[in-house]
Scaffold this motif. Structure first.
Motif, mmCIF file in Angstrom:
data_model
loop_
_atom_site.group_PDB
_atom_site.id
_atom_site.type_symbol
_atom_site.label_atom_id
_atom_site.label_comp_id
_atom_site.label_asym_id
_atom_site.label_seq_id
_atom_site.Cartn_x
_atom_site.Cartn_y
_atom_site.Cartn_z
ATOM 1 N N ASP A 1 0.832 -1.210 0.000
ATOM 2 C CA ASP A 1 0.000 0.000 0.000
ATOM 3 C C ASP A 1 0.862 1.255 0.000
ATOM 4 O O ASP A 1 0.551 2.251 -0.666
ATOM 5 N N ILE A 2 1.960 1.203 0.772
ATOM 6 C CA ILE A 2 2.879 2.349 0.819
ATOM 7 C C ILE A 2 3.479 2.596 -0.562
ATOM 8 O O ILE A 2 3.537 3.729 -1.039
ATOM 9 N N LYS A 3 3.916 1.508 -1.199
ATOM 10 C CA LYS A 3 4.527 1.642 -2.526
ATOM 11 C C LYS A 3 3.534 2.219 -3.528
ATOM 12 O O LYS A 3 3.872 3.087 -4.342
ATOM 13 N N GLN A 4 2.279 1.758 -3.453
ATOM 14 C CA GLN A 4 1.249 2.268 -4.369
ATOM 15 C C GLN A 4 0.970 3.742 -4.117
ATOM 16 O O GLN A 4 0.871 4.534 -5.061
ATOM 17 N N ARG A 5 0.859 4.128 -2.833
ATOM 18 C CA ARG A 5 0.572 5.522 -2.492
ATOM 19 C C ARG A 5 1.717 6.433 -2.928
ATOM 20 O O ARG A 5 1.488 7.515 -3.458
ATOM 21 N N VAL A 6 2.938 5.991 -2.702
ATOM 22 C CA VAL A 6 4.099 6.786 -3.126
ATOM 23 C C VAL A 6 4.090 6.978 -4.635
ATOM 24 O O VAL A 6 4.331 8.077 -5.145
ATOM 25 N N GLY A 7 3.786 5.909 -5.361
ATOM 26 C CA GLY A 7 3.724 6.002 -6.823
ATOM 27 C C GLY A 7 2.654 6.972 -7.283
ATOM 28 O O GLY A 7 2.863 7.754 -8.212
ATOM 29 N N GLU A 8 1.486 6.915 -6.622
ATOM 30 C CA GLU A 8 0.397 7.831 -6.976
ATOM 31 C C GLU A 8 0.801 9.281 -6.740
ATOM 32 O O GLU A 8 0.513 10.164 -7.553
ATOM 33 N N MET A 9 1.476 9.542 -5.621
ATOM 34 C CA MET A 9 1.877 10.911 -5.294
ATOM 35 C C MET A 9 2.958 11.423 -6.258
ATOM 36 O O MET A 9 2.935 12.580 -6.667
ATOM 37 N N LEU A 10 3.894 10.557 -6.611
ATOM 38 C CA LEU A 10 4.942 10.963 -7.559
ATOM 39 C C LEU A 10 4.342 11.281 -8.932
ATOM 40 O O LEU A 10 4.750 12.235 -9.603
ATOM 41 N N ASP A 11 3.368 10.455 -9.346
ATOM 42 C CA ASP A 11 2.681 10.737 -10.616
ATOM 43 C C ASP A 11 1.934 12.064 -10.542
ATOM 44 O O ASP A 11 1.930 12.850 -11.493
ATOM 45 N N LEU A 12 1.306 12.306 -9.397
ATOM 46 C CA LEU A 12 0.507 13.520 -9.231
ATOM 47 C C LEU A 12 1.356 14.772 -9.375
ATOM 48 O O LEU A 12 0.946 15.748 -10.015
ATOM 49 N N VAL A 13 2.556 14.754 -8.786
ATOM 50 C CA VAL A 13 3.423 15.947 -8.833
ATOM 51 C C VAL A 13 4.443 15.855 -9.966
ATOM 52 O O VAL A 13 5.393 16.647 -10.022
ATOM 53 N N GLN A 14 4.274 14.867 -10.842
ATOM 54 C CA GLN A 14 5.098 14.703 -12.043
ATOM 55 C C GLN A 14 6.586 14.542 -11.712
ATOM 56 O O GLN A 14 7.456 15.161 -12.329
ATOM 57 N N LEU A 15 6.864 13.698 -10.715
ATOM 58 C CA LEU A 15 8.258 13.476 -10.318
ATOM 59 C C LEU A 15 8.664 12.006 -10.411
ATOM 60 O O LEU A 15 9.708 11.618 -9.896
ATOM 61 N N THR A 16 7.852 11.180 -11.091
ATOM 62 C CA THR A 16 8.176 9.757 -11.210
ATOM 63 C C THR A 16 9.563 9.512 -11.809
ATOM 64 O O THR A 16 10.305 8.635 -11.324
ATOM 65 N N PRO A 17 9.998 10.282 -12.828
ATOM 66 C CA PRO A 17 11.342 10.046 -13.382
ATOM 67 C C PRO A 17 12.467 10.328 -12.383
ATOM 68 O O PRO A 17 13.608 9.892 -12.590
ATOM 69 N N TYR A 18 12.158 11.043 -11.290
ATOM 70 C CA TYR A 18 13.189 11.402 -10.307
ATOM 71 C C TYR A 18 13.022 10.622 -9.001
ATOM 72 O O TYR A 18 13.548 11.015 -7.959
ATOM 73 N N ALA A 19 12.296 9.516 -9.047
ATOM 74 C CA ALA A 19 11.946 8.774 -7.836
ATOM 75 C C ALA A 19 13.170 8.313 -7.046
ATOM 76 O O ALA A 19 13.120 8.214 -5.819
ATOM 77 N N LYS A 20 14.290 8.022 -7.715
ATOM 78 C CA LYS A 20 15.479 7.498 -7.035
ATOM 79 C C LYS A 20 16.376 8.594 -6.471
ATOM 80 O O LYS A 20 17.353 8.308 -5.784
ATOM 81 N N ARG A 21 16.051 9.844 -6.742
ATOM 82 C CA ARG A 21 16.906 10.942 -6.273
ATOM 83 C C ARG A 21 16.563 11.357 -4.845
ATOM 84 O O ARG A 21 15.443 11.176 -4.380
ATOM 85 N N LYS A 22 17.563 11.926 -4.172
ATOM 86 C CA LYS A 22 17.342 12.523 -2.865
ATOM 87 C C LYS A 22 16.806 13.953 -3.077
ATOM 88 O O LYS A 22 17.101 14.583 -4.101
ATOM 89 N N PRO A 23 16.047 14.490 -2.110
ATOM 90 C CA PRO A 23 15.494 15.840 -2.276
ATOM 91 C C PRO A 23 16.556 16.899 -2.594
ATOM 92 O O PRO A 23 16.312 17.804 -3.395
ATOM 93 N N HIS A 24 17.761 16.791 -1.986
ATOM 94 C CA HIS A 24 18.784 17.817 -2.236
ATOM 95 C C HIS A 24 19.334 17.755 -3.667
ATOM 96 O O HIS A 24 20.039 18.666 -4.103
ATOM 97 N N GLN A 25 19.006 16.672 -4.384
ATOM 98 C CA GLN A 25 19.451 16.547 -5.774
ATOM 99 C C GLN A 25 18.423 17.127 -6.757
ATOM 100 O O GLN A 25 18.611 17.035 -7.963
ATOM 101 N N LEU A 26 17.360 17.721 -6.236
ATOM 102 C CA LEU A 26 16.301 18.291 -7.060
ATOM 103 C C LEU A 26 16.373 19.816 -7.053
ATOM 104 O O LEU A 26 17.000 20.406 -6.181
ATOM 105 N N SER A 27 15.701 20.415 -8.019
ATOM 106 C CA SER A 27 15.638 21.876 -8.083
ATOM 107 C C SER A 27 14.701 22.395 -6.995
ATOM 108 O O SER A 27 13.961 21.621 -6.356
#
Length: 256
Positions: A6-32
């Motif tokens: 369920d956690i994995k599914q929810r995380v996937g849904e949230m990443l899709d929602l904010v359009q960050l699925t391609p960056y799923a493996k990155r740490k927050p400090h590696q993002l803009s």
């Protein structure tokens, strides 16, 4: 406390929602900066809150990125359907993101309404001056009828296309937004509120020009003119004598 699937599914849904699925493996400090804000939003929405409180969420971003992120946030919040309360000192941000705005001063709510209502029909001088740019002309009510009124001010009599149901000679102010004022070196054939003055300041903002015109009594009037052409067609410069005017529907009479 949820099962791993369920956690994995929810995380996937949230990443899709904010359009960050391609960056799923990155740490927050590696993002803009904008992407980090979307991560923070995704973390908040993952718990399916009933109300989301955003306290100046875009304050740390540069202007261009902030404008881009504003639209993204609005789309995400509307898609999820969560009620969002946002605190901001940026009037443009409030106008862009909100469906209802509450203007507060010294702990009191002065006006609540849609962005258009608050901007076009401010309840008092503070709201008119706080939301956007405005020219405030102080004066006394000289004519008051059902569908029109007039106010005697320092620059002359100003006509407004609505009544106020007030006592004649009562002190009021007229609010006129800079973009609703026309300016020209040529006198127009007819205008209900026509005045003249001298150009004291000019500022170029790309999308529009701002002129500060000083009237004979010392009143300074701010006027904005949209740049609809790549060439300067107005030829107005410093110290030019100009005419400026606006329709009787452009101004709003304020009692407070």
């Amino acid at each position: 406390g949820l099962p791993k699937n369920d956690i994995k599914q929810r995380v996937g849904e949230m990443l899709d929602l904010v359009q960050l699925t391609p960056y799923a493996k990155r740490k927050p400090h590696q993002l803009s900066g904008g992407q980090q804000q979307r991560v923070a939003l995704a973390r908040s929405l993952a718990k399916k809150p009933k109300v989301l409180l955003l306290d100046e969420p875009l304050g740390a971003l540069d202007k261009k990125l902030r404008e881009q992120t504003q639209f993204e946030l609005v789309n995400i919040i509307e898609k999820v359907g969560v009620t969002c309360v946002m605190v901001t000192h940026d009037q443009e941000e409030a106008m862009t993101m909100a469906c209802r705005i509450a203007v507060m001063s010294k702990g009191r709510v002065l006006q609540v309404g849609s962005p258009k209502e608050v901007y076009e029909h401010p309840a008092n001088r503070f709201v008119a001056d706080f939301i956007g740019n405005v020219n405030l002309f102080e004066g006394k009510l000289s004519i008051d009828e059902t569908d029109r009124c007039a106010v005697q001010t320092a620059i002359g009599e100003i006509h407004v296309g609505h009544g106020v149901s007030g006592a004649l000679h009562m002190p009021v102010a007229i609010a006129v937004r800079p973009e609703k004022i026309e300016i020209s070196k040529e006198r127009p054939d007819f205008a209900p509120n026509l005045f003249s003055g001298k150009v004291k300041e000019i500022a170029y903002f790309g999308a529009y020009n701002t002129f500060i015109v000083q009237v004979s009594d010392g009143t300074r009037v701010k006027i904005t003119e949209a740049n609809t052409s790549r060439d300067d067609l107005s030829h107005i410069t410093w110290e030019d004598d100009v005419y400026f005017w606006w329709s009787d529907g452009a101004g709003v009479v304020l009692r407070d």
